[in-house]
Design a protein around this motif. Structure first.
Motif, PDB file in Angstrom:
ATOM      1  N   MET A   1      14.794  -4.249  15.575  1.00 41.02           N
ATOM      2  CA  MET A   1      13.817  -5.212  15.145  1.00 41.02           C
ATOM      3  C   MET A   1      12.467  -4.557  14.890  1.00 41.02           C
ATOM      4  O   MET A   1      11.426  -5.140  15.064  1.00 41.02           O
ATOM      5  CB  MET A   1      13.682  -6.295  16.207  1.00 41.02           C
ATOM      6  N   ASP A   2      12.489  -3.294  14.484  1.00 42.03           N
ATOM      7  CA  ASP A   2      11.248  -2.597  14.159  1.00 42.03           C
ATOM      8  C   ASP A   2      10.750  -3.067  12.803  1.00 42.03           C
ATOM      9  O   ASP A   2      11.445  -2.948  11.802  1.00 42.03           O
ATOM     10  CB  ASP A   2      11.475  -1.091  14.119  1.00 42.03           C
ATOM     11  N   GLN A   3       9.538  -3.576  12.794  1.00 43.54           N
ATOM     12  CA  GLN A   3       8.941  -4.013  11.547  1.00 43.54           C
ATOM     13  C   GLN A   3       8.070  -2.888  11.012  1.00 43.54           C
ATOM     14  O   GLN A   3       7.374  -2.222  11.776  1.00 43.54           O
ATOM     15  CB  GLN A   3       8.089  -5.250  11.786  1.00 43.54           C
ATOM     16  N   PRO A   4       8.108  -2.651   9.698  1.00 42.42           N
ATOM     17  CA  PRO A   4       7.247  -1.611   9.147  1.00 42.42           C
ATOM     18  C   PRO A   4       5.779  -2.044   9.225  1.00 42.42           C
ATOM     19  O   PRO A   4       5.468  -3.214   9.069  1.00 42.42           O
ATOM     20  CB  PRO A   4       7.711  -1.497   7.701  1.00 42.42           C
ATOM     21  N   VAL A   5       4.924  -1.086   9.483  1.00 41.31           N
ATOM     22  CA  VAL A   5       3.487  -1.359   9.542  1.00 41.31           C
ATOM     23  C   VAL A   5       2.784  -0.440   8.552  1.00 41.31           C
ATOM     24  O   VAL A   5       3.307   0.601   8.167  1.00 41.31           O
ATOM     25  CB  VAL A   5       2.908  -1.144  10.958  1.00 41.31           C
ATOM     26  N   LYS A   6       1.604  -0.840   8.126  1.00 40.02           N
ATOM     27  CA  LYS A   6       0.784  -0.009   7.248  1.00 40.02           C
ATOM     28  C   LYS A   6      -0.558   0.194   7.900  1.00 40.02           C
ATOM     29  O   LYS A   6      -1.103  -0.707   8.526  1.00 40.02           O
ATOM     30  CB  LYS A   6       0.590  -0.691   5.892  1.00 40.02           C
ATOM     31  N   LEU A   7      -1.089   1.398   7.754  1.00 41.83           N
ATOM     32  CA  LEU A   7      -2.411   1.700   8.267  1.00 41.83           C
ATOM     33  C   LEU A   7      -3.427   1.517   7.154  1.00 41.83           C
ATOM     34  O   LEU A   7      -3.181   1.898   6.005  1.00 41.83           O
ATOM     35  CB  LEU A   7      -2.468   3.131   8.790  1.00 41.83           C
ATOM     36  N   ALA A   8      -4.559   0.932   7.497  1.00 44.32           N
ATOM     37  CA  ALA A   8      -5.617   0.691   6.520  1.00 44.32           C
ATOM     38  C   ALA A   8      -6.963   0.994   7.158  1.00 44.32           C
ATOM     39  O   ALA A   8      -7.210   0.630   8.303  1.00 44.32           O
ATOM     40  CB  ALA A   8      -5.572  -0.740   6.023  1.00 44.32           C
ATOM     41  N   LYS A   9      -7.826   1.662   6.405  1.00 43.40           N
ATOM     42  CA  LYS A   9      -9.160   2.019   6.901  1.00 43.40           C
ATOM     43  C   LYS A   9     -10.183   1.026   6.364  1.00 43.40           C
ATOM     44  O   LYS A   9     -10.172   0.689   5.180  1.00 43.40           O
ATOM     45  CB  LYS A   9      -9.511   3.430   6.436  1.00 43.40           C
ATOM     46  N   VAL A  10     -11.080   0.562   7.231  1.00 45.29           N
ATOM     47  CA  VAL A  10     -12.112  -0.403   6.842  1.00 45.29           C
ATOM     48  C   VAL A  10     -13.183   0.335   6.043  1.00 45.29           C
ATOM     49  O   VAL A  10     -13.826   1.254   6.548  1.00 45.29           O
ATOM     50  CB  VAL A  10     -12.730  -1.070   8.086  1.00 45.29           C
ATOM     51  N   ASN A  11     -13.353  -0.077   4.767  1.00 48.73           N
ATOM     52  CA  ASN A  11     -14.371   0.526   3.908  1.00 48.73           C
ATOM     53  C   ASN A  11     -15.700  -0.194   4.021  1.00 48.73           C
ATOM     54  O   ASN A  11     -16.748   0.438   4.040  1.00 48.73           O
ATOM     55  CB  ASN A  11     -13.932   0.504   2.447  1.00 48.73           C
ATOM     56  N   VAL A  28     -10.374  -3.271   3.044  1.00 44.20           N
ATOM     57  CA  VAL A  28      -9.640  -2.143   3.611  1.00 44.20           C
ATOM     58  C   VAL A  28      -8.942  -1.365   2.507  1.00 44.20           C
ATOM     59  O   VAL A  28      -8.577  -1.921   1.472  1.00 44.20           O
ATOM     60  CB  VAL A  28      -8.599  -2.600   4.662  1.00 44.20           C
ATOM     61  N   GLU A  29      -8.771  -0.073   2.735  1.00 45.64           N
ATOM     62  CA  GLU A  29      -8.044   0.797   1.805  1.00 45.64           C
ATOM     63  C   GLU A  29      -6.845   1.365   2.541  1.00 45.64           C
ATOM     64  O   GLU A  29      -6.975   1.868   3.658  1.00 45.64           O
ATOM     65  CB  GLU A  29      -8.955   1.920   1.321  1.00 45.64           C
ATOM     66  N   PHE A  30      -5.670   1.254   1.930  1.00 47.24           N
ATOM     67  CA  PHE A  30      -4.441   1.699   2.568  1.00 47.24           C
ATOM     68  C   PHE A  30      -4.396   3.209   2.688  1.00 47.24           C
ATOM     69  O   PHE A  30      -4.915   3.928   1.839  1.00 47.24           O
ATOM     70  CB  PHE A  30      -3.224   1.205   1.796  1.00 47.24           C
ATOM     71  N   THR A  39      -4.541   5.902  -0.401  1.00 45.08           N
ATOM     72  CA  THR A  39      -3.730   5.759  -1.610  1.00 45.08           C
ATOM     73  C   THR A  39      -4.535   5.179  -2.754  1.00 45.08           C
ATOM     74  O   THR A  39      -4.062   5.150  -3.875  1.00 45.08           O
ATOM     75  CB  THR A  39      -2.523   4.835  -1.346  1.00 45.08           C
ATOM     76  N   GLY A  40      -5.735   4.666  -2.484  1.00 41.38           N
ATOM     77  CA  GLY A  40      -6.569   4.111  -3.537  1.00 41.38           C
ATOM     78  C   GLY A  40      -6.470   2.607  -3.647  1.00 41.38           C
ATOM     79  O   GLY A  40      -7.332   1.978  -4.235  1.00 41.38           O
ATOM     80  N   ARG A  41      -5.441   1.994  -3.080  1.00 42.64           N
ATOM     81  CA  ARG A  41      -5.283   0.546  -3.158  1.00 42.64           C
ATOM     82  C   ARG A  41      -6.090  -0.110  -2.043  1.00 42.64           C
ATOM     83  O   ARG A  41      -5.990   0.273  -0.882  1.00 42.64           O
ATOM     84  CB  ARG A  41      -3.814   0.174  -3.023  1.00 42.64           C
ATOM     85  N   SER A  42      -6.907  -1.110  -2.393  1.00 41.51           N
ATOM     86  CA  SER A  42      -7.706  -1.777  -1.375  1.00 41.51           C
ATOM     87  C   SER A  42      -7.621  -3.287  -1.555  1.00 41.51           C
ATOM     88  O   SER A  42      -7.488  -3.775  -2.684  1.00 41.51           O
ATOM     89  CB  SER A  42      -9.159  -1.315  -1.428  1.00 41.51           C
ATOM     90  N   ILE A  43      -7.685  -4.008  -0.454  1.00 37.18           N
ATOM     91  CA  ILE A  43      -7.650  -5.470  -0.470  1.00 37.18           C
ATOM     92  C   ILE A  43      -8.658  -6.000   0.548  1.00 37.18           C
ATOM     93  O   ILE A  43      -9.189  -5.247   1.368  1.00 37.18           O
ATOM     94  CB  ILE A  43      -6.246  -6.035  -0.156  1.00 37.18           C
TER      95      ILE A  43
END
Length: 70
Positions: A1-11, A28-30, A39-43
């Protein structure tokens, strides 16, 4: 039941939101999983609790973007 996680840095911290202002809206930028680089993608995300620029968030859900503050 391991869910994938993503790290994101607060810009950038955009502001406070919520009924009592206890939620902070941030941009945040992934980060890459292996290298730690961006990676350049931010949300825009809503974060509950203390947060500042440069913090790294562990996101369980990364597809949804928060609505902008008015």
């Amino acid at each position: 039941m391991d869910q994938p996680v993503k790290l994101a840095k607060v810009n950038r911290v955009l502001g406070r939101t919520g009924n009592t202002g206890n939620v902070t809206q941030v941009r945040v930028e992934f980060m890459d999983a292996e290298g730690g680089g961006s990676t350049g993608r931010s949300i825009v995300r809503n974060v509950k609790g203390p947060v500042r620029e440069g913090d790294i968030l562990c996101l369980l859900e990364w597809e949804r973007e928060a609505r902008r503050l008015r």
